[in-house]
Write an enzyme that holds these catalytic residues in place. Structure first.
Site, PDB file in Angstrom:
ATOM      1  N   PHE A  76       0.839  -1.190   0.000  1.00  0.00           N
ATOM      2  CA  PHE A  76       0.000   0.000   0.000  1.00  0.00           C
ATOM      3  C   PHE A  76       0.880   1.248   0.000  1.00  0.00           C
ATOM      4  CE2 PHE A  76      -2.829   3.212   1.836  1.00  0.00           C
ATOM      5  CZ  PHE A  76      -3.925   3.052   1.008  1.00  0.00           C
ATOM      6  N   ASP A  82       1.279  -5.039   8.488  1.00  0.00           N
ATOM      7  CA  ASP A  82       0.132  -4.170   8.260  1.00  0.00           C
ATOM      8  C   ASP A  82      -1.105  -5.065   8.174  1.00  0.00           C
ATOM      9  OD1 ASP A  82      -1.929  -2.645   7.136  1.00  0.00           O
ATOM     10  OD2 ASP A  82      -0.557  -1.438   5.941  1.00  0.00           O
ATOM     11  N   TYR A 139     -11.596   1.403  10.081  1.00  0.00           N
ATOM     12  CA  TYR A 139     -12.788   1.844   9.355  1.00  0.00           C
ATOM     13  C   TYR A 139     -13.190   0.881   8.247  1.00  0.00           C
ATOM     14  CZ  TYR A 139      -8.759   4.022   7.019  1.00  0.00           C
ATOM     15  OH  TYR A 139      -7.532   4.257   6.463  1.00  0.00           O
ATOM     16  N   LYS A 140     -12.440  -0.190   8.046  1.00  0.00           N
ATOM     17  CA  LYS A 140     -12.793  -1.185   7.031  1.00  0.00           C
ATOM     18  C   LYS A 140     -13.714  -2.230   7.664  1.00  0.00           C
ATOM     19  CE  LYS A 140      -8.272  -0.517   4.800  1.00  0.00           C
ATOM     20  NZ  LYS A 140      -8.701   0.416   3.750  1.00  0.00           N
ATOM     21  N   ARG A 190     -12.123  -3.775  -7.809  1.00  0.00           N
ATOM     22  CA  ARG A 190     -11.950  -4.464  -6.536  1.00  0.00           C
ATOM     23  C   ARG A 190     -13.293  -4.621  -5.841  1.00  0.00           C
ATOM     24  NH1 ARG A 190      -8.074  -2.312  -1.691  1.00  0.00           N
ATOM     25  NH2 ARG A 190      -9.779  -0.815  -1.595  1.00  0.00           N
TER      26      ARG A 190
END
Length: 406
Positions: free
Chosen positions: A129, A206, A231-232, A378
């Site tokens: 990322f 991560d 927040y995912k 995605r």
């Protein structure tokens, strides 16, 4: 052409889904909108609005500054312990909540390289990322180190054999995503830990695309350090604070670089110099983001009720169904995620040159995936808020959008 099995009837899959009832607890899940972005921003729980209202009226409005002594100050650690127990496989005293993922990555990476003096390299893959790559570059520049870049397959990620080709006595830290943000490749984290440790390096994981969808066992796997957002799949809301994990064995030897009053041994002594607190509290810096932790508390409770292993089983079923549908309905599309569900996290990426235009068209029709350059659509399938019928409806509309933009 390879023959693929006919996808199952989604109504049958929903009828036999043991977690189907949880979908009703999420705001908007009963609408016709198809949400394929739960791995970027999870839906809010219905109970969260009530919790926030009670907090404003009772805790903030009623207790005012007394709230700090009545639980707010310790919330980054008490909720951190709960998060560790429910989804991280971490014993108490190793997880804290606060700051953003980027800030916590910097703190832990900077502390880790300082704990390996004389070593010159940070290892990270080129498809990690952006924040991970950028922070690694920044720390390397700040400390006079070198980033050792690792090339990984477009539909894969770091494997132990691949990591072993670049890790040696120069390696200070290996920075790896447990689940790759683009491909959803799920790394064999314990094996990567073994490779890093054999060379005397630390491993920083991560967990942003893992936590809440994929079982994580940080203690059991011997992970040194970890970060992740909330927040995912933890449904903490836009900008909710991240978490960090620091294994107990390292807490006395690591010194984080952002020395703030909340990480002081006696924050209210207001003394002239900084003396770090003991334990994971030393990795805090500023005032705890109490409001930002409210929604996450509800989701951690829900995950504890459902069980992370059951959530993972639903995740595997959803992504496998999405792959089956793509095989049947989108033959010109390339699967850019592992076909083996054991090597796949909670999302699926489909590659085609027209996917950027397809994504824009889908958003206009209330079908919400996201696009990842150069060609990836995605599909993030949050297990507790996504149904099989939603997956079928969404991929059917991908078919229609592809036909329209061709």
């Amino acid at each position: 052409m390879t023959d693929h099995p006919t996808p199952a009837d989604p109504a049958d899959l929903d009828a036999t889904d043991p977690l189907a009832a949880y979908r009703d607890r999420f705001v908007g899940a009963d609408s016709p909108l198809v949400y394929f972005d739960g791995n970027s921003l999870g839906r809010p729980l219905r109970g969260t609005g009530e919790r926030i209202g009670r907090f404003v009226d009772e805790e903030w409005g009623g207790r005012l500054i007394r709230g700090w002594d009545e639980g707010w100050l310790d919330l980054p650690l008490t909720l951190g312990d709960e998060l560790g127990r429910v989804v991280l496989g971490a014993a108490p005293g190793q997880t804290a909540i606060g700051d953003s993922t980027t800030v916590l990555l910097y703190k832990l990476l900077r502390a880790a390289v300082a704990a390996r003096p004389g070593r010159s390299d940070i290892v990270v893959d080129r498809d990690n990322f952006p924040t991970d790559r950028y922070v690694a570059e920044g720390v390397a520049r700040e400390c006079g180190l070198t980033v050792r870049w690792l090339d990984v397959p477009h539909d894969g990620g770091i494997t132990p054999d691949l990591l072993a080709t670049v890790v040696d006595e120069r390696t200070a830290v290996v920075l790896v995503s447990h689940v790759a943000y683009r491909s959803a490749f799920r790394a064999d984290l314990p094996a990567l830990v073994d490779v890093a440790h054999a060379a005397g390096a630390l491993l920083l994981s991560d967990e942003c695309h893992s936590v809440g969808a994929v079982p994580v066992r940080l203690d059991e796997w011997g992970v040194d350090l970890a970060v992740g957002c909330t927040y995912k799949y933890l449904n903490g809301g836009p900008g909710s604070p991240a978490f960090c994990y620091v294994a107990a064995r390292h807490q006395g030897g690591l010194r984080q670089p952002v020395q703030g009053w909340m990480g002081h041994a006696e924050p209210f002594a207001m003394g002239p110099g900084f003396e770090p607190a003991s334990g994971v509290r030393a990795f805090l810096s500023g005032t705890p983001p109490v409001v930002g932790m409210l929604a996450m508390r509800d989701m951690v409770t829900l995950l504890d009720e459902a069980g992370i292993d059951a959530v993972r089983a639903k995740s595997v079923a959803l992504t496998s169904y999405a792959v089956d549908l793509a095989d049947a309905l989108l033959p010109e599309v390339r699967l850019a995620s592992p076909r083996d569900p054991e090597r796949r996290g909670g999302h699926v990426t489909l590659d085609h040159p027209a996917m950027q235009a397809v994504t824009a068209r889908l958003w206009e029709r209330d079908v919400i995936p996201d696009f990842r350059h150069p060609d990836g659509l995605r599909l993030g399938l949050s297990p507790l808020s996504t149904s099989f019928t939603e997956v079928r409806d969404g991929i059917t509309q991908v078919r229609e959008a592809l036909d329209a933009v061709a």
